[in-house]
Design an enzyme around this catalytic site. Structure first.
Site, PDB file in Angstrom:
ATOM      1  N   GLU A  12       0.780  -1.277   0.279  1.00 52.80           N
ATOM      2  CA  GLU A  12       0.177   0.032  -0.015  1.00 52.80           C
ATOM      3  C   GLU A  12       0.739   1.183   0.055  1.00 52.80           C
ATOM      4  O   GLU A  12       1.717   1.277   0.650  1.00 52.80           O
ATOM      5  CB  GLU A  12      -0.909  -0.081   1.296  1.00 52.80           C
ATOM      6  CG  GLU A  12      -2.062   0.671   1.246  1.00 52.80           C
ATOM      7  CD  GLU A  12      -3.173   0.105   0.107  1.00 52.80           C
ATOM      8  OE1 GLU A  12      -3.024   0.224  -1.071  1.00 52.80           O
ATOM      9  OE2 GLU A  12      -4.090  -0.775   0.282  1.00 52.80           O
ATOM     10  N   HIS A  13       0.709   2.146  -0.803  1.00 49.42           N
ATOM     11  CA  HIS A  13       1.219   3.374  -0.972  1.00 49.42           C
ATOM     12  C   HIS A  13       2.645   3.028  -1.484  1.00 49.42           C
ATOM     13  O   HIS A  13       3.630   4.056  -1.023  1.00 49.42           O
ATOM     14  CB  HIS A  13       1.296   4.574   0.248  1.00 49.42           C
ATOM     15  CG  HIS A  13      -0.143   5.028   0.640  1.00 49.42           C
ATOM     16  ND1 HIS A  13      -0.618   5.984  -0.242  1.00 49.42           N
ATOM     17  CD2 HIS A  13      -1.298   4.690   1.238  1.00 49.42           C
ATOM     18  CE1 HIS A  13      -1.727   6.277   0.214  1.00 49.42           C
ATOM     19  NE2 HIS A  13      -1.918   5.508   1.034  1.00 49.42           N
TER      20      HIS A  13
ATOM     21  N   ALA B 101     -14.472   4.588  -1.258  1.00 48.84           N
ATOM     22  CA  ALA B 101     -14.491   3.606  -0.376  1.00 48.84           C
ATOM     23  C   ALA B 101     -13.122   2.920  -0.289  1.00 48.84           C
ATOM     24  O   ALA B 101     -12.963   1.664   0.483  1.00 48.84           O
ATOM     25  CB  ALA B 101     -15.698   2.715  -0.037  1.00 48.84           C
ATOM     26  N   GLY B 102     -12.223   3.418  -0.990  1.00 47.59           N
ATOM     27  CA  GLY B 102     -11.077   2.622  -1.395  1.00 47.59           C
ATOM     28  C   GLY B 102     -10.838   1.254  -2.139  1.00 47.59           C
ATOM     29  O   GLY B 102     -10.132   0.270  -1.995  1.00 47.59           O
TER      30      GLY B 102
ATOM     31  N   SER C 117     -13.612   4.767  -9.143  1.00 43.09           N
ATOM     32  CA  SER C 117     -12.983   5.624 -10.300  1.00 43.09           C
ATOM     33  C   SER C 117     -12.444   4.823 -11.610  1.00 43.09           C
ATOM     34  O   SER C 117     -12.725   5.098 -12.566  1.00 43.09           O
ATOM     35  CB  SER C 117     -12.145   6.820 -10.011  1.00 43.09           C
ATOM     36  OG  SER C 117     -12.262   7.235  -8.711  1.00 43.09           O
TER      37      SER C 117
ATOM     38  N   GLU D  77      -6.914   9.716 -15.298  1.00 44.51           N
ATOM     39  CA  GLU D  77      -7.050  10.176 -13.837  1.00 44.51           C
ATOM     40  C   GLU D  77      -6.057  11.225 -13.628  1.00 44.51           C
ATOM     41  O   GLU D  77      -6.365  12.178 -12.554  1.00 44.51           O
ATOM     42  CB  GLU D  77      -6.986   8.987 -13.018  1.00 44.51           C
ATOM     43  CG  GLU D  77      -6.966   9.155 -11.576  1.00 44.51           C
ATOM     44  CD  GLU D  77      -8.344   8.720 -10.874  1.00 44.51           C
ATOM     45  OE1 GLU D  77      -9.111   7.750 -11.562  1.00 44.51           O
ATOM     46  OE2 GLU D  77      -8.711   9.336  -9.968  1.00 44.51           O
TER      47      GLU D  77
ATOM     48  N   ASP E 114      -4.525   0.704  -9.303  1.00 44.67           N
ATOM     49  CA  ASP E 114      -6.272   0.359  -9.541  1.00 44.67           C
ATOM     50  C   ASP E 114      -6.640   0.248 -10.930  1.00 44.67           C
ATOM     51  O   ASP E 114      -7.162  -0.926 -11.188  1.00 44.67           O
ATOM     52  CB  ASP E 114      -6.830   1.820  -9.008  1.00 44.67           C
ATOM     53  CG  ASP E 114      -6.165   2.192  -7.546  1.00 44.67           C
ATOM     54  OD1 ASP E 114      -5.723   1.317  -7.074  1.00 44.67           O
ATOM     55  OD2 ASP E 114      -6.615   3.232  -7.344  1.00 44.67           O
TER      56      ASP E 114
ATOM     57  N   TYR F  84      -2.931  12.800  -0.109  1.00 45.86           N
ATOM     58  CA  TYR F  84      -2.544  11.725  -1.122  1.00 45.86           C
ATOM     59  C   TYR F  84      -1.103  12.465  -1.797  1.00 45.86           C
ATOM     60  O   TYR F  84       0.082  11.977  -1.822  1.00 45.86           O
ATOM     61  CB  TYR F  84      -3.587  11.318  -2.020  1.00 45.86           C
ATOM     62  CG  TYR F  84      -2.826   9.898  -3.032  1.00 45.86           C
ATOM     63  CD1 TYR F  84      -2.906   8.768  -2.454  1.00 45.86           C
ATOM     64  CD2 TYR F  84      -2.142  10.454  -4.248  1.00 45.86           C
ATOM     65  CE1 TYR F  84      -2.541   7.807  -3.359  1.00 45.86           C
ATOM     66  CE2 TYR F  84      -1.899   9.552  -5.031  1.00 45.86           C
ATOM     67  CZ  TYR F  84      -1.811   8.221  -4.682  1.00 45.86           C
ATOM     68  OH  TYR F  84      -1.486   7.217  -5.541  1.00 45.86           O
TER      69      TYR F  84
HETATM   70  C1  GLA Z   1      -5.009   4.867  -4.375  1.00 44.05           C
HETATM   71  C2  GLA Z   1      -4.192   5.291  -5.875  1.00 44.05           C
HETATM   72  C3  GLA Z   1      -3.365   4.065  -6.007  1.00 44.05           C
HETATM   73  C4  GLA Z   1      -2.392   3.682  -4.728  1.00 44.05           C
HETATM   74  C5  GLA Z   1      -3.282   3.484  -3.344  1.00 44.05           C
HETATM   75  C6  GLA Z   1      -2.526   3.277  -2.398  1.00 44.05           C
HETATM   76  O1  GLA Z   1      -5.886   3.886  -4.512  1.00 44.05           O
HETATM   77  O2  GLA Z   1      -5.322   5.301  -6.825  1.00 44.05           O
HETATM   78  O3  GLA Z   1      -2.541   4.183  -7.072  1.00 44.05           O
HETATM   79  O4  GLA Z   1      -1.267   4.745  -4.381  1.00 44.05           O
HETATM   80  O5  GLA Z   1      -4.174   4.616  -3.467  1.00 44.05           O
HETATM   81  O6  GLA Z   1      -1.652   2.060  -2.333  1.00 44.05           O
END
Ligand code: GLA
Length: 396
Positions: free
Chosen positions: A39-40, A134-135, A139, A171, A183, A232
């Site tokens: 993540e990230h 919601a993660g 999108s 995006e 994503d 972000y």
């Molecule tokens: C969002 C971004 C992704 C990624 C995550 C964190 O979903 O769109 O590219 O950076 O956050 O892992």
């Protein structure tokens, strides 16, 4: 074939018929995603381990004989009309600004044109069962659903990763969110019942099966993220600052991917405290994904779960993208029987957690998690049980 939301398809087909007077010729489906680990790190050239989920965006569409494309968002009961010219200024054919949801199809159209492929006017009605904000990459699923739509109409071929890149550009450059590739990649490249492993530098990827005795349970805190893109982008620039400072001692370092944990530990004191925390998360998370790959190869799913737990602690304490509700949901989950690992998923600040749960205990786990989260927060959570699904494709 992935599970399909038939009632949703029937609704958009009906809507299409009422509005355009005929049956839609095609239906595109593009899934959201859940990220299990990494993540990230996508914008730091790291490794990610997402899966496409069963929830998806659906577009009912036909080619249009008119010059303008007409797109209806059934979930908002709104319609837009645009041409390649009008979207240059983010406006519709009547010169009014595109609504926020309209930036996604328009952005994809613009990036496809920039890419040099034909894009034909379309009549479309779309709807999604991916919860927004919601993660779970609602999108990205809209973007890849429209890419699939225009791909079908013009018939050009484009490698999967290039499709993901075009949607990411939409995006980044059109919607204005500086996200990484994860994503859009997961939404395009998803494979049923398999976890995706992507190297975000080389863009090489492969898949591993999700063991049959474990289930992916997504728990929605129902709290939506606030001010996400600002924070972000701030995290991204903190990572860039870390690279700049570390490269004074480590020539050749381009991104945090290039920094070995040992070197980082040696040089950490050189960094301002906040930058050190952010970079430590990234460097250690990339290390965790390396360990997780080995764990998967060995079938050591408990170890994979432990790495997920460690990831959450790091997102909470070092990267600081968690929230009270996410922490509450995660710690309840981790205390329940059958839970192998639990953590927030996606960018953070709100939204969902992802839980790896022994299949046999999945139902009790979900019931208890719901009840105890409700008790602790007064909020009514949503639980989404999902299998890993196929990526964007046509269902008709
Ligand atoms: C969002 C971004 C992704 C990624 C995550 C964190 O979903 O769109 O590219 O950076 O956050 O892992």
């Amino acid at each position: 074939m992935s599970t399909i939301n038939r009632p949703l398809i029937e609704r958009i087909e009906k809507h299409f018929k009422e509005r355009f007077g005929s049956e839609p010729e095609h239906i595109a489906r593009a899934p959201g995603r859940v990220n299990l680990l990494g993540e990230h790190v996508d914008y730091n050239d790291g490794f990610v381990m997402p899966a496409a989920i069963e929830r998806a965006t659906y577009v009912a569409f036909s080619p249009s004989r008119a010059e303008a494309s007409q797109v209806i968002a059934a979930d908002f009961a709104e319609q837009i009309s645009f041409t390649p010219d009008s979207i240059l200024t983010k406006t519709q054919t009547n010169r009014s600004p595109l609504p926020e949801w309209g930036l996604y199809p328009a952005g994809v159209m613009q990036m496809l044109l920039k890419h040099g492929v034909a894009v034909q006017p379309v009549q479309a009605v779309f709807s999604s069962d991916v919860p927004r904000g919601a993660g779970l990459s609602s999108s990205a699923s809209v973007e890849t659903a429209f890419l699939t739509t225009w791909q079908r109409l013009a018939g050009w071929a484009m490698p999967l990763m290039e499709r993901a890149r075009v949607c990411q550009k939409a995006e980044n450059q059109y919607v204005g969110v500086n996200c990484g590739i994860m994503d859009q990649f997961a939404s395009v490249c998803g494979v049923e019942n398999r976890l995706l492993l992507l190297d975000c530098r080389s863009l090489d990827w492969n898949t591993v099966p999700i063991p049959e005795n474990v289930a992916i349970v997504i728990a929605d805190t129902t709290v939506r993220r606030r001010l996400t893109s600002g924070v972000y982008n701030q995290r991204r620039s903190e990572c860039e600052q870390a690279v700049q400072l570390l490269s004074r001692h480590l020539p050749g370092v381009r991104t945090l991917r290039d920094v070995a944990l040992q070197d980082f530990n040696r040089l950490a004191a050189e960094l301002p405290p906040v930058i050190e925390k952010r970079a430590r998360h990234v460097v250690e998370e990339i290390e965790r994904t390396n360990q997780a790959r080995i764990a998967l190869e060995l079938g050591a799913i408990e170890q994979f779960g432990r790495l997920m737990n460690a990831c959450h602690a790091s997102l909470r304490d070092l990267y600081e993208v968690s929230s009270f509700e996410l922490d509450t949901m995660v710690s309840i989950a981790q205390s329940l029987e059958g839970c192998l690992g639990a953590r927030l998923t996606g960018a953070g600040f709100g939204g969902c957690t992802v839980n790896l749960v022994e299949s046999a205990r999945m139902t009790t786990f979900a019931d208890q998690l719901k009840a105890r989260y409700r008790q602790a927060t007064g909020l009514n959570p949503e639980i989404y049980l999902t299998r890993a699904s196929d990526g964007a494709n046509l269902v008709k």
